[in-house]
Design a protein around this motif. Structure first.
Motif, PDB file in Angstrom:
ATOM      1  N   GLU A  49       0.687  -0.937   2.008  1.00 46.53           N
ATOM      2  CA  GLU A  49       0.537  -0.508   0.617  1.00 46.53           C
ATOM      3  C   GLU A  49       0.085  -1.664  -0.272  1.00 46.53           C
ATOM      4  N   ARG A  60      -2.863   2.347  -0.034  1.00 41.72           N
ATOM      5  CA  ARG A  60      -2.839   3.701   0.514  1.00 41.72           C
ATOM      6  C   ARG A  60      -2.630   3.666   2.025  1.00 41.72           C
ATOM      7  N   GLN A  84      -0.563   9.941  -2.852  1.00 36.37           N
ATOM      8  CA  GLN A  84      -2.024  10.020  -2.962  1.00 36.37           C
ATOM      9  C   GLN A  84      -2.552  11.426  -2.731  1.00 36.37           C
TER      10      GLN A  84
END
Length: 239
Positions: free
Chosen positions: A69, A74, A123
Motif C-alpha cells: 500500500e 493499491r 478501491q
C-alpha cells in the motif's frame, strides 16, 4: 498474453512450482509483483520483489500488505498459492498435523483475503485467485487433512465472490490436477500413479498450465467471471 500493465499483484508460495510460475507469468504480463515464501526466492530475479512470509502469521500479512500500500497505493491481484500436503488417513491423523495443514492451506487463504480485501474494498476493484486442488472436489485414499483444507478453499472462494461482487471484486479458484512440481515429484510413485492413471489425457501438467489459467482469471478478459472453480487437470474431474 494478457496485458496486466499497471496492476499490482501479491503471490504466496512463490519459491517453486506453481507459485513460481504464476509470479513469473504475472510479471511478464506487466504486473508489479510481490512474491512471498518461507523459502529462498532469489532466482525470481530483480524484477519481482520477494519477501519472506509465513502465511499463518497475521502480523506478517499486515506488514507485507502495508508495504504494498505504501509503495503502490493499491492491490489489484492476490494469488493465494502457498500450500502443503499431508498423507495421513483419518485414523492416523494427529491434531498437530491437522493444524499444520489447515493452518497453511486454509487459514493462510483466509488471512490473505482479509488483508487484500481491505485495499480492494477501498478501491472498489480487485481479483483474488485461490489455488485449491482436484482433491478439493473429489477424494482419493488418505490425505484427509489436505482434502478438508482444499475443499474449504473452494467454499471460501465462493463466499468471497458473492459477498464482494457489488464492490468490483472477483474471486475464483483454480483446481490443479497432477502438476510436475517438487511437491508431486516428492510423492510416492504409487500415489502419483493413482492420479496419472485417472487423468484422461494420460499425462501430468506443468506449472505454466496453471499460471496461464491464473493470468486469464485476473485479466479483463474474465471481467464477468467470479465464483468459478476452474480445473486445470487434464480432464480428471470430467470422469
Amino acid at each position: 498474453m494478457d496485458n496486466l500493465t499497471g496492476r499490482v499483484a501479491l503471490v504466496t508460495g512463490a519459491a517453486q512450482g506453481i507459485g513460481h510460475a504464476v509470479a513469473t507469468a504475472l510479471a511478464a504480463a506487466g504486473a508489479e509483483v510481490t512474491a512471498t515464501d518461507i523459502r529462498d526466492q532469489s532466482d525470481l530475479g530483480d524484477h519481482i520483489r520477494t519477501r519472506s512470509h509465513d502465511v499463518t502469521d497475521d502480523r506478517r500479512w499486515r506488514e507485507i500488505v502495508a508495504e504494498i500500500e505504501a509503495d503502490h497505493g493499491r492491490l489489484d491481484i492476490l494469488v493465494n498459492n502457498a500450500g502443503v500436503s499431508g498423507y495421513d488417513d483419518l485414523h492416523d491423523l494427529s491434531l498437530t498435523e491437522w493444524n499444520r495443514i489447515v493452518g497453511i492451506n486454509q487459514t493462510g487463504v483466509l488471512l490473505g483475503m482479509q488483508h487484500a480485501l481491505r485495499l480492494m474494498r477501498a478501491q472498489q476493484s480487485g481479483s483474488i485467485v485461490n489455488i485449491s486442488s482436484i482433491c478439493g472436489a473429489v477424494s482419493v485414499p488418505g490425505v484427509a487433512a489436505y482434502h478438508a483444507s482444499k475443499h474449504a478453499v473452494l467454499t471460501m472462494t465462493k463466499n468471497a465472490a458473492v459477498s464482494y461482487a457489488r464492490e468490483g471484486i472477483r474471486a475464483n479458484a483454480v483446481l490443479p490436477g497432477w502438476i510436475r512440481t517438487p511437491l508431486t515429484l516428492g510423492q510416492t510413485g504409487e500415489l502419483n500413479g493413482v492420479f496419472l492413471d485417472a487423468t484422461p489425457m494420460g499425462v501430468g501438467g506443468e506449472p505454466s498450465d496453471v499460471a496461464d489459467a491464473v493470468c486469464f482469471l485476473v485479466s479483463d478478459r474474465a471481467r464477468f467471471v467470479t465464483g468459478v472453480d476452474l480445473p486445470v487437470d487434464g480432464g480428471y474431474l470430467a470422469r
